[in-house]
Design a protein around this motif. Structure first.
Motif, PDB file in Angstrom:
ATOM      1  N   GLY A  34     -14.787 -29.670 -17.253  1.00  0.00           N
ATOM      2  CA  GLY A  34     -14.961 -29.968 -15.836  1.00  0.00           C
ATOM      3  C   GLY A  34     -14.673 -28.797 -14.911  1.00  0.00           C
ATOM      4  N   ILE A  35     -14.229 -27.681 -15.461  1.00  0.00           N
ATOM      5  CA  ILE A  35     -13.958 -26.500 -14.640  1.00  0.00           C
ATOM      6  C   ILE A  35     -14.890 -25.383 -15.071  1.00  0.00           C
ATOM      7  N   GLY A  36     -15.710 -24.969 -14.127  1.00  0.00           N
ATOM      8  CA  GLY A  36     -16.619 -23.863 -14.373  1.00  0.00           C
ATOM      9  C   GLY A  36     -16.098 -22.598 -13.702  1.00  0.00           C
ATOM     10  N   GLY A  37     -16.935 -21.609 -13.675  1.00  0.00           N
ATOM     11  CA  GLY A  37     -16.551 -20.326 -13.103  1.00  0.00           C
ATOM     12  C   GLY A  37     -16.171 -20.408 -11.635  1.00  0.00           C
ATOM     13  N   ASN A  38     -16.949 -21.149 -10.859  1.00  0.00           N
ATOM     14  CA  ASN A  38     -16.661 -21.236  -9.421  1.00  0.00           C
ATOM     15  C   ASN A  38     -15.367 -21.992  -9.140  1.00  0.00           C
ATOM     16  N   THR A  39     -15.112 -23.051  -9.863  1.00  0.00           N
ATOM     17  CA  THR A  39     -13.872 -23.805  -9.662  1.00  0.00           C
ATOM     18  C   THR A  39     -12.671 -22.968 -10.093  1.00  0.00           C
ATOM     19  N   ALA A  40     -12.794 -22.262 -11.208  1.00  0.00           N
ATOM     20  CA  ALA A  40     -11.711 -21.388 -11.664  1.00  0.00           C
ATOM     21  C   ALA A  40     -11.448 -20.292 -10.632  1.00  0.00           C
ATOM     22  N   ARG A  41     -12.512 -19.781 -10.033  1.00  0.00           N
ATOM     23  CA  ARG A  41     -12.375 -18.757  -8.986  1.00  0.00           C
ATOM     24  C   ARG A  41     -11.645 -19.326  -7.777  1.00  0.00           C
ATOM     25  N   MET A  42     -11.960 -20.576  -7.414  1.00  0.00           N
ATOM     26  CA  MET A  42     -11.284 -21.226  -6.290  1.00  0.00           C
ATOM     27  C   MET A  42      -9.789 -21.394  -6.574  1.00  0.00           C
ATOM     28  N   ALA A  50       0.975 -16.158 -11.210  1.00  0.00           N
ATOM     29  CA  ALA A  50       2.347 -16.618 -11.443  1.00  0.00           C
ATOM     30  C   ALA A  50       2.534 -18.046 -10.930  1.00  0.00           C
ATOM     31  N   GLU A  51       1.976 -18.350  -9.760  1.00  0.00           N
ATOM     32  CA  GLU A  51       2.080 -19.692  -9.207  1.00  0.00           C
ATOM     33  C   GLU A  51       1.368 -20.701 -10.103  1.00  0.00           C
ATOM     34  N   LEU A  52       0.215 -20.314 -10.615  1.00  0.00           N
ATOM     35  CA  LEU A  52      -0.547 -21.204 -11.486  1.00  0.00           C
ATOM     36  C   LEU A  52       0.200 -21.453 -12.795  1.00  0.00           C
ATOM     37  N   VAL A  53       0.777 -20.412 -13.363  1.00  0.00           N
ATOM     38  CA  VAL A  53       1.546 -20.561 -14.601  1.00  0.00           C
ATOM     39  C   VAL A  53       2.741 -21.479 -14.359  1.00  0.00           C
ATOM     40  N   ASN A  54       3.420 -21.299 -13.215  1.00  0.00           N
ATOM     41  CA  ASN A  54       4.553 -22.177 -12.886  1.00  0.00           C
ATOM     42  C   ASN A  54       4.101 -23.612 -12.714  1.00  0.00           C
ATOM     43  N   ALA A  55       2.991 -23.811 -12.034  1.00  0.00           N
ATOM     44  CA  ALA A  55       2.488 -25.167 -11.797  1.00  0.00           C
ATOM     45  C   ALA A  55       2.149 -25.852 -13.116  1.00  0.00           C
ATOM     46  N   ASN A  62       0.851 -31.749  -7.878  1.00  0.00           N
ATOM     47  CA  ASN A  62       0.656 -31.653  -6.427  1.00  0.00           C
ATOM     48  C   ASN A  62       0.214 -30.266  -5.993  1.00  0.00           C
ATOM     49  N   LEU A  63       0.750 -29.225  -6.620  1.00  0.00           N
ATOM     50  CA  LEU A  63       0.336 -27.871  -6.271  1.00  0.00           C
ATOM     51  C   LEU A  63      -1.126 -27.641  -6.644  1.00  0.00           C
ATOM     52  N   LEU A  64      -1.530 -28.098  -7.805  1.00  0.00           N
ATOM     53  CA  LEU A  64      -2.928 -27.926  -8.219  1.00  0.00           C
ATOM     54  C   LEU A  64      -3.872 -28.723  -7.328  1.00  0.00           C
ATOM     55  N   LYS A  65      -3.419 -29.882  -6.837  1.00  0.00           N
ATOM     56  CA  LYS A  65      -4.266 -30.694  -5.964  1.00  0.00           C
ATOM     57  C   LYS A  65      -4.482 -30.047  -4.598  1.00  0.00           C
ATOM     58  N   THR A  66      -3.670 -29.052  -4.226  1.00  0.00           N
ATOM     59  CA  THR A  66      -3.859 -28.386  -2.937  1.00  0.00           C
ATOM     60  C   THR A  66      -5.094 -27.491  -2.941  1.00  0.00           C
ATOM     61  N   VAL A  67      -5.599 -27.171  -4.130  1.00  0.00           N
ATOM     62  CA  VAL A  67      -6.789 -26.329  -4.245  1.00  0.00           C
ATOM     63  C   VAL A  67      -8.020 -27.157  -3.901  1.00  0.00           C
ATOM     64  N   LYS A  68      -8.896 -26.597  -3.075  1.00  0.00           N
ATOM     65  CA  LYS A  68     -10.120 -27.284  -2.677  1.00  0.00           C
ATOM     66  C   LYS A  68     -10.974 -27.580  -3.914  1.00  0.00           C
ATOM     67  N   GLY A  69     -11.371 -28.843  -4.052  1.00  0.00           N
ATOM     68  CA  GLY A  69     -12.234 -29.237  -5.166  1.00  0.00           C
ATOM     69  C   GLY A  69     -11.485 -29.726  -6.390  1.00  0.00           C
ATOM     70  N   ILE A  70     -10.150 -29.727  -6.343  1.00  0.00           N
ATOM     71  CA  ILE A  70      -9.362 -30.195  -7.478  1.00  0.00           C
ATOM     72  C   ILE A  70      -8.696 -31.512  -7.095  1.00  0.00           C
ATOM     73  N   GLY A  71      -9.021 -32.548  -7.844  1.00  0.00           N
ATOM     74  CA  GLY A  71      -8.421 -33.857  -7.609  1.00  0.00           C
ATOM     75  C   GLY A  71      -7.329 -34.129  -8.623  1.00  0.00           C
ATOM     76  N   LEU A  72      -6.805 -35.324  -8.593  1.00  0.00           N
ATOM     77  CA  LEU A  72      -5.698 -35.708  -9.463  1.00  0.00           C
ATOM     78  C   LEU A  72      -6.072 -35.591 -10.940  1.00  0.00           C
ATOM     79  N   LYS A  73      -7.211 -36.142 -11.315  1.00  0.00           N
ATOM     80  CA  LYS A  73      -7.584 -36.138 -12.730  1.00  0.00           C
ATOM     81  C   LYS A  73      -7.853 -34.730 -13.255  1.00  0.00           C
ATOM     82  N   THR A  74      -8.506 -33.900 -12.452  1.00  0.00           N
ATOM     83  CA  THR A  74      -8.768 -32.525 -12.873  1.00  0.00           C
ATOM     84  C   THR A  74      -7.466 -31.754 -12.993  1.00  0.00           C
ATOM     85  N   ALA A  75      -6.559 -31.939 -12.046  1.00  0.00           N
ATOM     86  CA  ALA A  75      -5.266 -31.251 -12.097  1.00  0.00           C
ATOM     87  C   ALA A  75      -4.496 -31.669 -13.353  1.00  0.00           C
ATOM     88  N   GLN A  76      -4.510 -32.952 -13.669  1.00  0.00           N
ATOM     89  CA  GLN A  76      -3.831 -33.427 -14.874  1.00  0.00           C
ATOM     90  C   GLN A  76      -4.481 -32.851 -16.129  1.00  0.00           C
TER      91      GLN A  76
END
Length: 156
Positions: A34-42, A50-55, A62-76
């Protein structure tokens, strides 16, 4: 400059990165369903490596959900798919680790989450609030929530 080349039937796309760690995390992100190049870039535009590794390490949905285009299921899904891979590859940097090499403590994460929640309730956006709170906690890792919020209000 580091580059990732994506060749598909209908497109030839190049993604550029400032450092090798950023490219490695991008490559891990695009392996998640569900994550392609554009979503990974976002994701990498909104959060530092470092923030992503910590998250991911602290399972901070909640931190991952702050990214535009990322919902609860994708973050999980990102957390479930990458939690073991990030530990194995050692993709974390000094920003996200304690001196003993372990991930940040749950107390640290609780202070971080509570401070960001307080700032968003006061009307500040989540992503900038998270960055300011993480910077404050990097300087003062033992600071209580009240102090972190007070310092963040001065910086925002």
């Amino acid at each position: 400059m580091y580059v990732y080349e994506a060749v598909r039937e209908d497109a030839y796309v190049l993604y550029g990165f400032a450092d090798k760690q950023e490219r490695e995390i991008f490559l891990l992100l695009i392996t998640v369903s569900g994550i392609g190049g554009n979503t990974a870039r976002m994701i990498l535009s909104a959060l530092s490596p470092a923030e992503l590794v910590n998250a991911i390490g602290s399972e901070n949905v909640n931190l991952l959900k702050t990214v535009k285009g990322i919902g609860l299921k994708t973050a999980q899904r990102v957390i479930v798919d990458l939690k073991d891979k990030i530990k194995v590859t050692g993709a974390s940097s000094d920003n996200g680790l304690l001196g003993d090499g372990g991930l940040l403590s749950s107390g640290y994460v609780a202070v971080q989450d509570e401070a960001v929640s307080a700032l968003t309730m006061l009307g500040f956006a989540s992503a900038p609030s998270m960055k300011v709170v993480m910077a404050i906690l990097k300087d003062e890792p033992d600071a209580p929530v009240e102090k972190v919020v007070k310092l963040a209000l001065k910086r925002l």
